[in-house]
Structures are given as structure tokens and as C-alpha cells.
Design an enzyme around this catalytic site. Structure first.
Site, PDB file in Angstrom:
ATOM      1  N   HIS A 195      59.742  19.856  28.319  1.00 20.30           N
ATOM      2  CA  HIS A 195      59.062  20.548  29.412  1.00 20.30           C
ATOM      3  C   HIS A 195      59.225  22.064  29.291  1.00 20.30           C
ATOM      4  O   HIS A 195      59.389  22.781  30.284  1.00 20.30           O
ATOM      5  CB  HIS A 195      59.602  20.070  30.764  1.00 20.30           C
ATOM      6  CG  HIS A 195      58.577  20.040  31.868  1.00 20.30           C
ATOM      7  ND1 HIS A 195      58.042  18.869  32.355  1.00 20.30           N
ATOM      8  CD2 HIS A 195      57.981  21.031  32.579  1.00 20.30           C
ATOM      9  CE1 HIS A 195      57.184  19.140  33.316  1.00 20.30           C
ATOM     10  NE2 HIS A 195      57.124  20.452  33.468  1.00 20.30           N
ATOM     11  N   ARG A 234      62.231  23.685  30.962  1.00 19.84           N
ATOM     12  CA  ARG A 234      62.148  23.915  32.403  1.00 19.84           C
ATOM     13  C   ARG A 234      62.767  22.793  33.229  1.00 19.84           C
ATOM     14  O   ARG A 234      62.733  22.842  34.460  1.00 19.84           O
ATOM     15  CB  ARG A 234      60.678  24.099  32.804  1.00 19.84           C
ATOM     16  CG  ARG A 234      60.064  25.339  32.196  1.00 19.84           C
ATOM     17  CD  ARG A 234      58.549  25.305  32.256  1.00 19.84           C
ATOM     18  NE  ARG A 234      58.007  25.461  33.596  1.00 19.84           N
ATOM     19  CZ  ARG A 234      57.885  26.628  34.243  1.00 19.84           C
ATOM     20  NH1 ARG A 234      58.297  27.751  33.659  1.00 19.84           N
ATOM     21  NH2 ARG A 234      57.351  26.695  35.443  1.00 19.84           N
ATOM     22  N   SER A 250      46.060  20.068  33.691  1.00 20.22           N
ATOM     23  CA  SER A 250      47.210  19.735  34.523  1.00 20.22           C
ATOM     24  C   SER A 250      46.776  19.188  35.882  1.00 20.22           C
ATOM     25  O   SER A 250      45.801  19.657  36.473  1.00 20.22           O
ATOM     26  CB  SER A 250      48.079  20.978  34.738  1.00 20.22           C
ATOM     27  OG  SER A 250      49.091  20.741  35.699  1.00 20.22           O
ATOM     28  N   ARG A 274      65.365  26.297  38.612  1.00 20.58           N
ATOM     29  CA  ARG A 274      64.810  27.455  37.925  1.00 20.58           C
ATOM     30  C   ARG A 274      65.168  28.708  38.716  1.00 20.58           C
ATOM     31  O   ARG A 274      64.540  29.032  39.730  1.00 20.58           O
ATOM     32  CB  ARG A 274      63.297  27.293  37.778  1.00 20.58           C
ATOM     33  CG  ARG A 274      62.925  25.995  37.055  1.00 20.58           C
ATOM     34  CD  ARG A 274      61.440  25.690  37.096  1.00 20.58           C
ATOM     35  NE  ARG A 274      61.166  24.359  36.545  1.00 20.58           N
ATOM     36  CZ  ARG A 274      59.970  23.787  36.526  1.00 20.58           C
ATOM     37  NH1 ARG A 274      58.917  24.440  37.024  1.00 20.58           N
ATOM     38  NH2 ARG A 274      59.807  22.576  36.020  1.00 20.58           N
ATOM     39  N   THR A 319      53.349  12.567  32.444  1.00 16.10           N
ATOM     40  CA  THR A 319      54.594  13.317  32.325  1.00 16.10           C
ATOM     41  C   THR A 319      55.721  12.491  32.935  1.00 16.10           C
ATOM     42  O   THR A 319      55.657  12.096  34.094  1.00 16.10           O
ATOM     43  CB  THR A 319      54.483  14.672  33.035  1.00 16.10           C
ATOM     44  OG1 THR A 319      53.506  15.471  32.350  1.00 16.10           O
ATOM     45  CG2 THR A 319      55.814  15.409  33.017  1.00 16.10           C
ATOM     46  N   GLN A 334      46.496  15.386  32.419  1.00 12.57           N
ATOM     47  CA  GLN A 334      47.916  15.128  32.623  1.00 12.57           C
ATOM     48  C   GLN A 334      48.169  14.658  34.047  1.00 12.57           C
ATOM     49  O   GLN A 334      47.618  15.208  35.001  1.00 12.57           O
ATOM     50  CB  GLN A 334      48.724  16.393  32.338  1.00 12.57           C
ATOM     51  CG  GLN A 334      50.202  16.298  32.646  1.00 12.57           C
ATOM     52  CD  GLN A 334      50.548  16.747  34.056  1.00 12.57           C
ATOM     53  OE1 GLN A 334      49.816  17.522  34.669  1.00 12.57           O
ATOM     54  NE2 GLN A 334      51.653  16.243  34.581  1.00 12.57           N
ATOM     55  N   ARG A 380      55.170  29.438  18.030  1.00 11.38           N
ATOM     56  CA  ARG A 380      54.714  30.820  18.102  1.00 11.38           C
ATOM     57  C   ARG A 380      54.069  31.299  16.794  1.00 11.38           C
ATOM     58  O   ARG A 380      53.506  32.398  16.770  1.00 11.38           O
ATOM     59  CB  ARG A 380      55.887  31.766  18.436  1.00 11.38           C
ATOM     60  CG  ARG A 380      56.535  31.528  19.787  1.00 11.38           C
ATOM     61  CD  ARG A 380      55.613  31.822  20.947  1.00 11.38           C
ATOM     62  NE  ARG A 380      56.304  31.677  22.220  1.00 11.38           N
ATOM     63  CZ  ARG A 380      56.441  30.526  22.881  1.00 11.38           C
ATOM     64  NH1 ARG A 380      55.926  29.408  22.367  1.00 11.38           N
ATOM     65  NH2 ARG A 380      57.064  30.481  24.041  1.00 11.38           N
ATOM     66  N   TYR A 428      51.064  13.242  37.086  1.00 10.76           N
ATOM     67  CA  TYR A 428      52.334  12.828  37.663  1.00 10.76           C
ATOM     68  C   TYR A 428      52.048  11.597  38.513  1.00 10.76           C
ATOM     69  O   TYR A 428      50.937  11.436  39.028  1.00 10.76           O
ATOM     70  CB  TYR A 428      52.932  13.917  38.553  1.00 10.76           C
ATOM     71  CG  TYR A 428      53.349  15.164  37.818  1.00 10.76           C
ATOM     72  CD1 TYR A 428      54.520  15.191  37.077  1.00 10.76           C
ATOM     73  CD2 TYR A 428      52.571  16.321  37.869  1.00 10.76           C
ATOM     74  CE1 TYR A 428      54.917  16.338  36.403  1.00 10.76           C
ATOM     75  CE2 TYR A 428      52.959  17.473  37.196  1.00 10.76           C
ATOM     76  CZ  TYR A 428      54.130  17.468  36.469  1.00 10.76           C
ATOM     77  OH  TYR A 428      54.519  18.600  35.801  1.00 10.76           O
ATOM     78  N   LYS A 486      54.494  11.987  27.998  1.00 15.51           N
ATOM     79  CA  LYS A 486      54.984  13.321  27.647  1.00 15.51           C
ATOM     80  C   LYS A 486      56.382  13.507  28.221  1.00 15.51           C
ATOM     81  O   LYS A 486      56.595  13.322  29.418  1.00 15.51           O
ATOM     82  CB  LYS A 486      54.041  14.383  28.200  1.00 15.51           C
ATOM     83  CG  LYS A 486      54.469  15.824  27.955  1.00 15.51           C
ATOM     84  CD  LYS A 486      53.440  16.774  28.533  1.00 15.51           C
ATOM     85  CE  LYS A 486      53.818  18.227  28.305  1.00 15.51           C
ATOM     86  NZ  LYS A 486      55.006  18.620  29.091  1.00 15.51           N
ATOM     87  N   GLY A 503      51.779  26.203  25.285  1.00 20.48           N
ATOM     88  CA  GLY A 503      51.643  26.472  26.704  1.00 20.48           C
ATOM     89  C   GLY A 503      51.710  27.951  27.008  1.00 20.48           C
ATOM     90  O   GLY A 503      50.691  28.605  27.239  1.00 20.48           O
ATOM     91  N   THR A 532      49.529  23.148  31.697  1.00 15.83           N
ATOM     92  CA  THR A 532      50.334  24.158  32.387  1.00 15.83           C
ATOM     93  C   THR A 532      49.757  24.361  33.780  1.00 15.83           C
ATOM     94  O   THR A 532      48.541  24.394  33.962  1.00 15.83           O
ATOM     95  CB  THR A 532      50.339  25.508  31.639  1.00 15.83           C
ATOM     96  OG1 THR A 532      48.991  25.996  31.541  1.00 15.83           O
ATOM     97  CG2 THR A 532      50.919  25.371  30.239  1.00 15.83           C
TER      98      THR A 532
END
Length: 356
Positions: A254, A257, A106, A164, A155, A127, A289, A129, A230, A308, A78
Site C-alpha cells: 500500500h 501507508r 479507485s 499516518r 484491496t 479497485q 521510479r 474495498y 491487491k 501511484g 490512488t
């Protein structure tokens, strides 16, 4: 009030965080249908408990990519953890390590990857990109290898940023004193995002939307570390991932998102598991959760799950101690759910445990 559930942590965090920070963490793309589906899809899965099984002890231990963890819950990558707490990713990594599990750091961390590794002494994945400037990605890979990260998580669902609306309405930017630390030492163009541009513009400028599966081959040539992709939601892409030689896949939308209207991760999970057919490990994130959520994901074939938002709420509430507590709650809830389902070990959990 001592939180009793992961949802309790969100209630507290919402009161403590700046509105723009809360919305950045909480929000999803578009009308947030996929964000909501990640939670509600679990409600459609029912458990089929077995009885008169010796559950005097339960064992939640497992492995991911051969690495032992005390229970099958990891911290997902995250961004911008210091929006929640001054210690940011370092606090989360310490909590994961102390809890016997793994954090995926991240690329867009507000603590440098070396700081995070030094804070917890190991037990980390990194992670990635892939940027238009491949040198930036190569440097990140070399740095992650150099300070002991044990796997790379690529990712693959973010060629562009999902729309968003919460962030647009809030004109979301990082506040003064918080930055993307992984790029500061190099002073690269990745530091360009600031008060005069949006995060979406940053992604558009720097992330590479031309990527194809050859990017996995390219990454394989840069490292000896295991590679996990991912953002897989279909059997077709799962087949391509396995064909590209990855060691694992994370079934993920994601956190709702990116593409609003995409399948909930737990709904996509069985399709991906069946396509992979044991040739790579399958993890998932999105909507976890409760311990029963973890159990349902394991029953549908996940090796482990990643959380996350719940750890971000805990971080905002009480820092490292909060993250430890969230992981403790999930482990205890999972152990109880396993016992009440007549499945005392992780290996005893299979698809006969659920109906969809």
C-alpha cells in the site's frame, strides 16, 4: 524546466500543492520505514547484462489478464486525484488510454466511476474495498460492470487504516468542492467523512475488519469480471489467493501507508511469484521510479508494475500532459534498459538478469 525524470516531477509538485495535499500523497505509515524501503530495496538488486545480442529494435508490449498493453506499466488506484488537478481521475485515465496502458480506478475517487469511463472510453480496471454494508459494494460492482470496467481489484490490506502522522498533524480533510464522487448519487453513509472527523475514523466506521478469504468467494458470486487481489506480501497468502480462484495478485504494501516495517514490495515479489507458480498473474507496486526498476520487477516475475505517486506528481505539475509524459519517460527508460541488458523483448526478461 522540462522534467527529465519522475523525481523531477515530485520537486515541481511539492512547490505547487497545498502542504496537506502533498503530505497526504507523499506520506507513509509510522516512521515511514517501509515507504523508504520500497525505494532503497531496488538499489540492492543488480543487473547482469548480456552483450552481443541484436537489440536494434526492442518490443515493450505485453498483456495483463489477456488485455494487450503497449508496455508493462499501469496506473495504480490512488484516492483523491482532484487534490492534484481539477480534472482528477479523468485526466489520468485519458493519459493512460492514450499511452496504451490501463488505469485502475479507485473506489475513493473524486470523479465518479462513470465520469472516468466516459472520459477515456475504456481500458480501465476498478479497485474495491468491501464495506460493512455489502450493498454498497454490490452497487459499485454493478456500476463498474455497466460502464465497461474490465477487471475488479480487491484491496485486502486495509481492515483498518495505518497511522499516518503527517495527516494527523495536518488535520487532513478534503477541501470544499472535492468529495468522494462514487457515493454522492446514492447519498449513502459513505459520504459521512468531513471536516469534523478524520479519514481514519471514516475507514474504521465503514470498512469491514472482519473480512476473511470468504469475501473473495462472495465477490466472485457478484460478478463475472476477473478478480485481482491487491496487498499480498507472503507465499502463504498467495497460496490462499490462488485457492480462492483469483485471476491475479498485486504484490503491494500500500505504498508504505499501512503496516510500517512490512517488507518492500520488490523484496516480497519473488516469494509470491514462486508460490503462485503461474496459476495467476502477478503484478507489483511500490517504489517504481525508473525504467530499470520496471526491468528488475519483470525479471523477478512481475507481469507488470503499477505506479501511484509519480503520476500524481505529474498530474499536479501539468495535468493529463504530465501523466502522459511520466508514462513516456518510463517506457523510453525501460526500452533502453532492455537494449543495454541484451533483452530486446519482454519474454526475454527472466530471473537470470538480476542478483539480489
Amino acid at each position: 524546466m522540462q522534467p527529465l525524470t519522475l523525481d523531477d516531477y515530485e520537486i515541481i509538485a511539492r512547490e505547487r500543492l497545498e502542504r496537506s495535499a502533498y503530505d497526504y500523497y507523499a506520506g507513509g505509515a509510522g516512521d515511514e520505514r517501509t515507504l523508504a524501503a520500497n525505494r532503497t530495496a531496488f538499489d540492492a538488486i543488480t543487473l547482469r547484462p548480456r552483450v552481443l545480442v541484436d537489440v536494434s529494435t526492442t518490443d515493450t508490449a505485453t498483456t495483463v489478464l489477456g488485455q494487450p498493453i503497449d508496455f508493462p506499466v499501469m496506473l495504480a488506484p490512488t484516492a483523491f486525484n482532484r487534490l492534484a488537478h481539477p480534472d482528477g481521475e479523468m485526466a489520468a485515465a485519458r493519459a493512460a488510454r492514450a499511452s496504451g496502458t490501463i488505469m485502475i480506478g479507485s473506489t475513493l475517487s473524486t470523479c465518479a466511476l462513470e465520469e472516468v469511463s466516459g472520459a477515456c472510453g475504456g481500458g480501465l480496471w476498478f479497485q474495491l474495498y468491501v464495506y460493512k454494508d455489502r450493498t454498497m459494494t454490490q452497487e459499485l460492482v454493478a456500476r463498474a460492470e455497466g460502464c465497461g470496467y474490465q477487471a475488479l481489484v480487491l484491496t485486502v490490506d486495509t481492515p483498518l487504516l495505518g497511522r499516518r502522522y503527517r495527516d494527523i498533524r495536518n488535520n487532513f480533510v478534503l477541501p470544499e468542492g472535492i468529495s468522494m464522487k462514487n457515493f454522492e448519487a446514492a447519498m449513502t453513509s459513505a459520504t459521512r467523512w468531513g471536516a469534523h472527523s478524520s479519514f481514519s475514523a471514516y475507514v474504521h466506521d465503514l470498512f469491514d475488519p472482519t473480512l476473511t478469504w470468504t469475501a473473495v468467494e462472495w465477490l466472485r458470486a457478484q460478478t463475472r469480471l476477473p478478480i485481482v487481489v491487491k496487498g499480498i506480501l507472503t507465499a502463504e497468502d498467495a497460496e490462499l489467493a490462488v485457492g480462492a480462484g483469483v485471476n491475479g495478485v498485486i504484490v503491494s504494501n500500500h505504498g508504505g501507508r499501512q503496516l510500517d516495517g512490512a517488507a518492500a514490495s520488490i523484496v516480497a515479489l519473488p516469494e509470491v511469484v514462486d508460490a503462485v507458480a503461474g496459476r495467476a498473474e502477478v503484478l507489483m507496486d511500490g517504489g517504481i521510479r525508473r525504467g530499470t526498476d520496471v526491468l528488475k520487477a519483470l525479471a523477478l516475475g512481475a507481469r507488470a508494475v503499477c505506479i501511484g505517486r509519480p503520476y500524481l506528481w505529474a498530474l499536479a505539475t501539468s495535468g493529463e500532459d504530465g501523466v502522459r509524459d511520466v508514462l513516456r519517460l518510463l517506457r523510453e527508460e525501460l526500452s533502453l534498459a532492455m537494449a543495454l541488458s541484451g533483452r530486446p523483448t519482454i519474454t526475454a526478461v527472466d530471473r537470470t538478469l538480476v542478483t539480489m
